[in-house]
Enzyme design. Structure first.
Site, PDB file in Angstrom:
ATOM      1  N   TYR A  86     103.837   8.458 -63.668  1.00 14.63           N
ATOM      2  CA  TYR A  86     102.664   8.714 -64.512  1.00 14.63           C
ATOM      3  C   TYR A  86     101.403   8.744 -63.657  1.00 14.63           C
ATOM      4  O   TYR A  86     100.556   9.629 -63.797  1.00 14.63           O
ATOM      5  CB  TYR A  86     102.556   7.616 -65.579  1.00 14.63           C
ATOM      6  CG  TYR A  86     101.528   7.903 -66.644  1.00 14.63           C
ATOM      7  CD1 TYR A  86     101.903   8.468 -67.866  1.00 14.63           C
ATOM      8  CD2 TYR A  86     100.180   7.617 -66.444  1.00 14.63           C
ATOM      9  CE1 TYR A  86     100.966   8.730 -68.844  1.00 14.63           C
ATOM     10  CE2 TYR A  86      99.235   7.886 -67.412  1.00 14.63           C
ATOM     11  CZ  TYR A  86      99.622   8.445 -68.624  1.00 14.63           C
ATOM     12  OH  TYR A  86      98.696   8.707 -69.584  1.00 14.63           O
TER      13      TYR A  86
ATOM     14  N   PHE B  60      87.863  36.938 -69.547  1.00 11.54           N
ATOM     15  CA  PHE B  60      89.155  37.001 -70.236  1.00 11.54           C
ATOM     16  C   PHE B  60      88.994  36.417 -71.647  1.00 11.54           C
ATOM     17  O   PHE B  60      88.114  35.585 -71.878  1.00 11.54           O
ATOM     18  CB  PHE B  60      90.227  36.253 -69.437  1.00 11.54           C
ATOM     19  CG  PHE B  60      91.574  36.353 -70.092  1.00 11.54           C
ATOM     20  CD1 PHE B  60      92.237  37.572 -70.154  1.00 11.54           C
ATOM     21  CD2 PHE B  60      92.163  35.246 -70.684  1.00 11.54           C
ATOM     22  CE1 PHE B  60      93.469  37.676 -70.797  1.00 11.54           C
ATOM     23  CE2 PHE B  60      93.397  35.356 -71.320  1.00 11.54           C
ATOM     24  CZ  PHE B  60      94.051  36.562 -71.376  1.00 11.54           C
ATOM     25  N   ASP B  61      89.851  36.839 -72.594  1.00  9.25           N
ATOM     26  CA  ASP B  61      89.741  36.426 -74.007  1.00  9.25           C
ATOM     27  C   ASP B  61      89.562  34.920 -74.188  1.00  9.25           C
ATOM     28  O   ASP B  61      88.726  34.471 -74.964  1.00  9.25           O
ATOM     29  CB  ASP B  61      91.000  36.762 -74.830  1.00  9.25           C
ATOM     30  CG  ASP B  61      91.530  38.146 -74.595  1.00  9.25           C
ATOM     31  OD1 ASP B  61      91.047  38.820 -73.684  1.00  9.25           O
ATOM     32  OD2 ASP B  61      92.440  38.536 -75.327  1.00  9.25           O
TER      33      ASP B  61
ATOM     34  N   ASP C 233      87.133  32.432 -62.052  1.00  7.58           N
ATOM     35  CA  ASP C 233      88.347  32.435 -62.857  1.00  7.58           C
ATOM     36  C   ASP C 233      89.386  33.042 -61.922  1.00  7.58           C
ATOM     37  O   ASP C 233      89.407  34.244 -61.690  1.00  7.58           O
ATOM     38  CB  ASP C 233      88.160  33.276 -64.121  1.00  7.58           C
ATOM     39  CG  ASP C 233      89.463  33.396 -64.917  1.00  7.58           C
ATOM     40  OD1 ASP C 233      90.523  32.982 -64.400  1.00  7.58           O
ATOM     41  OD2 ASP C 233      89.423  33.916 -66.046  1.00  7.58           O
TER      42      ASP C 233
ATOM     43  N   ALA D  13      92.818  33.229 -61.693  1.00  4.16           N
ATOM     44  CA  ALA D  13      94.221  33.498 -62.045  1.00  4.16           C
ATOM     45  C   ALA D  13      94.934  34.404 -61.029  1.00  4.16           C
ATOM     46  O   ALA D  13      96.061  34.141 -60.636  1.00  4.16           O
ATOM     47  CB  ALA D  13      94.286  34.105 -63.444  1.00  4.16           C
TER      48      ALA D  13
ATOM     49  N   LYS E 130     100.016  32.825 -63.004  1.00  2.00           N
ATOM     50  CA  LYS E 130      99.916  34.113 -62.321  1.00  2.00           C
ATOM     51  C   LYS E 130     100.128  33.885 -60.819  1.00  2.00           C
ATOM     52  O   LYS E 130     101.252  33.789 -60.373  1.00  2.00           O
ATOM     53  CB  LYS E 130      98.549  34.765 -62.589  1.00  2.00           C
ATOM     54  CG  LYS E 130      98.421  35.358 -63.979  1.00  2.00           C
ATOM     55  CD  LYS E 130      97.955  34.357 -64.981  1.00  2.00           C
ATOM     56  CE  LYS E 130      97.629  34.935 -66.323  1.00  2.00           C
ATOM     57  NZ  LYS E 130      97.338  33.886 -67.304  1.00  2.00           N
TER      58      LYS E 130
ATOM     59  N   HIS F 274      95.658  40.333 -83.636  1.00  2.00           N
ATOM     60  CA  HIS F 274      96.711  41.087 -82.944  1.00  2.00           C
ATOM     61  C   HIS F 274      98.052  40.360 -82.859  1.00  2.00           C
ATOM     62  O   HIS F 274      99.096  40.980 -82.803  1.00  2.00           O
ATOM     63  CB  HIS F 274      96.244  41.536 -81.558  1.00  2.00           C
ATOM     64  CG  HIS F 274      95.864  40.419 -80.638  1.00  2.00           C
ATOM     65  ND1 HIS F 274      94.710  39.694 -80.806  1.00  2.00           N
ATOM     66  CD2 HIS F 274      96.497  39.886 -79.567  1.00  2.00           C
ATOM     67  CE1 HIS F 274      94.636  38.781 -79.856  1.00  2.00           C
ATOM     68  NE2 HIS F 274      95.699  38.864 -79.096  1.00  2.00           N
TER      69      HIS F 274
END
Ligand code: F0G
Length: 458
Positions: free
Chosen positions: A72, A124-125, A215, A217, A258, A450
């Site tokens: 942990y 990004f969304d 960001d 990714a 990614k 969507h």
């Protein structure tokens, strides 16, 4: 004869994927209400819905999994991952999270307040979502070339400095907590950001004392494009390029699904101890204790190896060559795609492909459905369905581009699969004039429609 290019790996384990017939797929997609998200994966032959968490791990990563330390607190896998992240990014402080949007949630809980403005390149969304959820605004400053699919600009992910300066001049500086640079720029087609652009944005931001957050990714894929396309980087390693890039920022959020080459995971890395200390509190509340943050020890162990593999030139070359090979094949067949071919996906321009289908009948969605029916290939619509309705008028918002994204999972499909995808698209393209009508929505959620929207064929 010159020897052709071939992948720098061989396959140790295979997973069966199921073929099906056109008649079966017609039935299945109807049962799924013409929403590709509703298909169970055994009804998909080649799944290009996303490159996120869908790649293949290496034998070294699987080996590392067995050595995961599930303590942990103070897990050895955490310490290994932390030192890998420090080495690759140059950022001192590190917090693991369960995926990229969780990193955004934790970091933005510290940095973003109501009324703030966060400029960037096509957020990004989820990034946009976490900004807007805090009643702040995301302002897209991507260069205009990104919205013309035929423009050959080599760095279509770049930030337009004039647009950025305008945001700075029209808002009080204290309302701009940071500028976000997404590498590569997913929403504009996996398009890279040049080092020159990052440097220029950094100089401007420094002079205003506003930090840059990456960001990250697909940071390794971005570094690959810098190496092959930008003057002065040919002789640098991917790791050197990535480190230079991060040196212009104050921190990063990462979706390890990614360029971490793992199926689940994310993290935050920072230069500033004060921000780290504040983020630590949110990490413990939302993600888990700071030495695991929602990840199991074995996943952290595999990620440490994955980050090193993803920043090797040999790997990136094979990865991006595969995407580019598919792209060139489509161009040869006349299929309209976003140029130049990006890092992780092919974006098909549905406005040019099926202009005969009215826009209010969701032409990109219609094309994605047709690709599934003809080839069993699952892509994703990035057009009017995704753009959703205006929250006030409830009318459809029509974005500049109607795209179908074919995201290529890393190290997962073969050269033959790429040939198959190209052939399926060619067949649809050759009979495109017959496509006259699309789909009508029969049920949809008030936001993020969507994922669950239901259609019927017109
Ligand atoms: N930032 C970028 C640029 C992304 O592409 C994604 C995810 C995220 C952040 C969020 O990361 O999924 O780990 O929470 N993109 C996936 C895609 C979902 O299909 O493009 P996450």
């Amino acid at each position: 004869m010159e020897l052709p290019y071939a992948e720098p790996y061989k396959i140790k384990m295979v997973e069966t994927i199921k073929r099906s017939t056109v008649a079966q797929r017609k039935q299945w997609i109807k049962e799924a209400n013409y929403n590709l998200f509703n298909l169970s994966s055994d009804k998909v032959y080649i799944d290009l819905l996303t490159d996120s968490g869908t790649g293949a791990m290496s034998d070294k990563q699987w080996g590392a999994l067995m050595e995961g330390d599930e303590s942990y607190a103070g897990s050895q896998s955490f310490l290994k991952l932390k030192s890998t992240v420090q080495k690759i990014t140059g950022f001192e402080y590190f917090l693991p999270t369960h995926q990229g949007r969780a990193a955004e949630n934790v970091l933005f809980s510290v940095l973003v307040k109501e009324g703030d403005i966060v400029p960037g390149n096509s957020h990004f969304d989820t990034t946009k979502g976490h900004i807007e959820f805090r009643k702040a605004k995301a302002v897209d400053c991507t260069i205009n070339e990104a919205f013309d699919t035929e423009d050959m600009h080599p760095f279509k992910g770049n930030i337009d400095l004039d647009k950025l300066k305008k945001v700075f001049s029209e808002n009080p500086i204290e309302k701009i907590p940071f500028v976000i640079i997404t590498v590569t720029n997913n929403s504009s087609g996996g398009q890279p950001v040049s080092m020159e652009n990052i440097k220029a944005v950094s100089e401007f931001c420094k002079s205003n004392k506003v930090p840059i957050i990456f960001d990250s990714a697909r940071f390794a894929e971005n570094a690959y494009f810098v190496k092959i396309r930008e003057e002065g980087y040919q002789d640098k390693t991917i790791k050197e390029i990535a480190k230079e890039m991060f040196s212009y920022g104050e921190g990063m959020t990462m979706s390890s699904k990614k360029d971490g080459l793992v199926n689940m995971g994310g993290f935050i890395a920072l230069r500033d101890e004060e921000i780290f200390k504040k983020a630590t509190v949110f990490n413990i509340m939302y993600e888990g204790f700071i030495t695991y943050g929602g990840m199991s020890g074995r996943d952290m162990a595999a990620l440490a190896v994955g980050l090193n593999e993803a920043t090797e030139y040999e790997y990136l070359e094979s990865r991006i060559r595969q995407v580019v090979h598919l792209g060139y094949k489509l161009i040869e067949f006349g299929v309209p795609v976003q140029h130049p071919i990006g890092g992780h996906a092919i974006f098909i321009d549905a406005n040019k492909f099926v202009p005969t289908i009215p826009r209010d009948e969701y032409r990109a969605q219609a094309l994605a459905i047709e690709l599934y029916i003809i080839g069993g290939i699952r892509g994703v619509e990035i057009g009017t369905v995704l753009a959703d309705r205006d929250p006030f008028t409830r009318k459809n918002r029509y974005p500049e581009l109607e795209l179908v994204r074919l995201a290529i999972p890393r190290r997962t499909y073969t050269h033959n699969h790429m040939e198959y995808i190209a052939a399926a698209l060619k067949n649809i393209f050759d009979s495109r004039s017959e496509a006259k009508s699309g789909y009508r929505i029969i049920d949809e959620a008030p936001i993020m429609r969507h994922f669950t929207v239901k259609f019927e064929k017109i």
